[in-house]
Write a protein that holds these residues in place. Structure first.
Motif, short mmCIF file in Angstrom:
data_model
loop_
_atom_site.label_atom_id
_atom_site.label_comp_id
_atom_site.label_asym_id
_atom_site.label_seq_id
_atom_site.Cartn_x
_atom_site.Cartn_y
_atom_site.Cartn_z
N LEU A 140 -27.51 -2.52 29.80
CA LEU A 140 -28.61 -3.22 29.69
C LEU A 140 -29.47 -2.78 28.75
O LEU A 140 -30.44 -3.03 28.22
CB LEU A 140 -29.02 -3.46 31.05
CG LEU A 140 -28.14 -4.44 31.87
CD1 LEU A 140 -28.71 -4.72 33.37
CD2 LEU A 140 -28.07 -5.82 31.18
N GLU A 141 -29.64 -1.23 29.08
CA GLU A 141 -30.92 -0.66 28.32
C GLU A 141 -30.42 -0.67 26.61
O GLU A 141 -31.28 -0.79 25.92
CB GLU A 141 -30.86 0.79 28.62
CG GLU A 141 -31.40 1.25 30.09
CD GLU A 141 -32.90 1.07 30.21
OE1 GLU A 141 -33.77 1.18 28.77
OE2 GLU A 141 -33.51 0.62 31.15
N ARG A 189 -28.86 -3.19 25.25
CA ARG A 189 -29.24 -4.38 24.79
C ARG A 189 -30.79 -4.80 24.91
O ARG A 189 -31.27 -5.25 23.72
CB ARG A 189 -28.78 -5.82 25.84
CG ARG A 189 -29.03 -7.01 25.40
CD ARG A 189 -28.58 -7.95 26.69
NE ARG A 189 -27.18 -7.71 26.86
CZ ARG A 189 -26.49 -8.25 28.11
NH1 ARG A 189 -27.13 -8.86 28.88
NH2 ARG A 189 -25.29 -8.02 28.34
N ALA A 190 -31.74 -4.09 25.52
CA ALA A 190 -33.05 -4.37 25.31
C ALA A 190 -33.51 -3.63 24.13
O ALA A 190 -34.26 -4.11 23.32
CB ALA A 190 -33.75 -3.62 26.59
N THR A 193 -27.39 2.78 29.87
CA THR A 193 -26.54 1.62 30.36
C THR A 193 -26.45 0.65 29.17
O THR A 193 -27.16 0.75 28.39
CB THR A 193 -27.09 1.07 31.56
OG1 THR A 193 -28.46 0.49 31.35
CG2 THR A 193 -27.38 1.95 32.73
N GLY A 195 -24.27 -2.50 24.38
CA GLY A 195 -25.45 -3.20 24.72
C GLY A 195 -26.09 -3.70 23.13
O GLY A 195 -26.55 -4.76 23.15
#
Length: 335
Positions: free
Chosen positions: A222-223, A225-226, A220, A253
């Motif tokens: 979010l993953e 971005r992390a 995803t 991300g």
């Protein structure tokens, strides 16, 4: 309360059999009788129970489609292709999102079998396919989507992801990059594993090229971005000079994280390439290079195979269709 066929027959002063013929074989009924029955249907607001009729015939006119992540636009395009092909034969697509969850995948398969769908298209989360084998043994055609079938036991439509992974890394190497990071996961997803395998093969072709794996728990934004934040927070000399993401959502991300504070420039400091070539890739603040898959064609072809299997039954020999990926170069890799 639903209006019954018997009520329509009474209103039109005909038999229940005549109403059935008007609905299913109108050419066998006198035109004036057809008109009278249709007028009664309109007046009473009768809606035929098409699902029940189809089930009495043996199978419904619906095809089940189970995808790994409905949030990924790649699977949206696969579904559009499947829907377009199904519509050509007067069928519909029932969409289920497994969310890479084995329990949800199993629940959708059970539901589709209970609904007696015409067949099932599925992007399975693993190579463990006994549930699919049981469905097929009970007469439900099954086609794997975006995955090759182990031992060619099922029909499948996919892209050569090993070749795709190699295309991405070769492009980065040819652009002068040497410290490459692969961002993706989990490795239990066959597509991720195959893209990483291709990346490793390509990296091994050139002395001095290293490939670091930054595993994520999903694919995803979010993953991504992390993972991007973790890379950005390193000292500059410890950062990769290029990143290959297992799909475009991860790449979006990563891009957000890298440019958020303005201290990492894409592609000058770090080149970035994704996979799938979804619409977001071209529209990103730095347009993303990507590996393109023919998503619409994958869905269209999968339904075509399924309908042929349903038609031919035991005489059908499973077919494996494999498309070749395509490199799409944009600004994120410096071109």
């Amino acid at each position: 309360m639903a209006v019954s066929v018997r009520e329509v027959a009474a209103a039109a002063s005909v038999s229940v059999g005549t109403v059935s013929n008007v609905l299913n074989r109108p050419e066998k009924v006198a035109p004036e009788t057809v008109a009278r029955v249709l007028a009664a249907i309109e007046e009473l607001g009768f809606v035929r129970n098409d699902a029940a009729r189809q089930l009495r015939a043996g199978r419904s006119r619906s095809i089940g489609l189970v995808v790994l992540d409905v949030r990924n636009p790649f699977f949206t395009d696969v579904a559009r292709g499947a829907e377009d092909r199904a519509a050509e034969d007067g069928m519909t697509i029932l969409l289920g999102n497994s969310d890479d969850n084995p329990d949800r995948e199993r629940a959708y398969l059970d539901l589709f079998e209970e609904q007696r769908v015409h067949g099932v298209l599925i992007s399975p989360r693993s190579d463990d396919l006994p549930r699919l084998e049981r469905a097929r043994s009970r007469g439900v055609p099954v086609v794997l989507v975006d995955r090759e079938a182990p031992e060619r036991s099922f029909s499948s439509v996919a892209v050569d992801d090993v070749v795709g992974g190699a295309l991405a890394v070769r492009h980065l190497v040819e652009s002068g990059r040497r410290r490459i990071a692969f961002v993706g996961g989990p490795s239990s997803i066959r597509q991720v594993a195959d893209r990483l395998e291709g990346a490793r093969r390509a990296a091994a072709e050139t002395p001095g090229v290293t490939l670091e794996v930054v595993e994520t728990s999903g694919t995803t934004v979010l993953e991504g971005r992390a993972a991007g934040e973790a890379i950005r927070d390193r000292a500059p000399e410890h950062r990769p000079d290029a990143i290959f993401c297992a799909n475009d959502l991860l790449a979006v991300g990563v891009l957000q994280a890298l440019i958020m504070l303005g201290d990492v420039r894409v592609p000058r400091d770090i080149a970035l390439i994704g996979y799938d070539d979804i619409d977001f890739a071209q529209a990103a603040v730095v347009p993303l290079s990507s590996i393109r898959q023919p998503a619409w064609l994958i869905g269209y072809t999968a339904v075509d195979l399924l309908l042929r299997e349903a038609r031919d039954g035991a005489d059908f020999v499973p077919e494996q269709v494999q498309f070749q990926p395509e490199l799409v170069v944009r600004e994120s890799t410096g071109h």
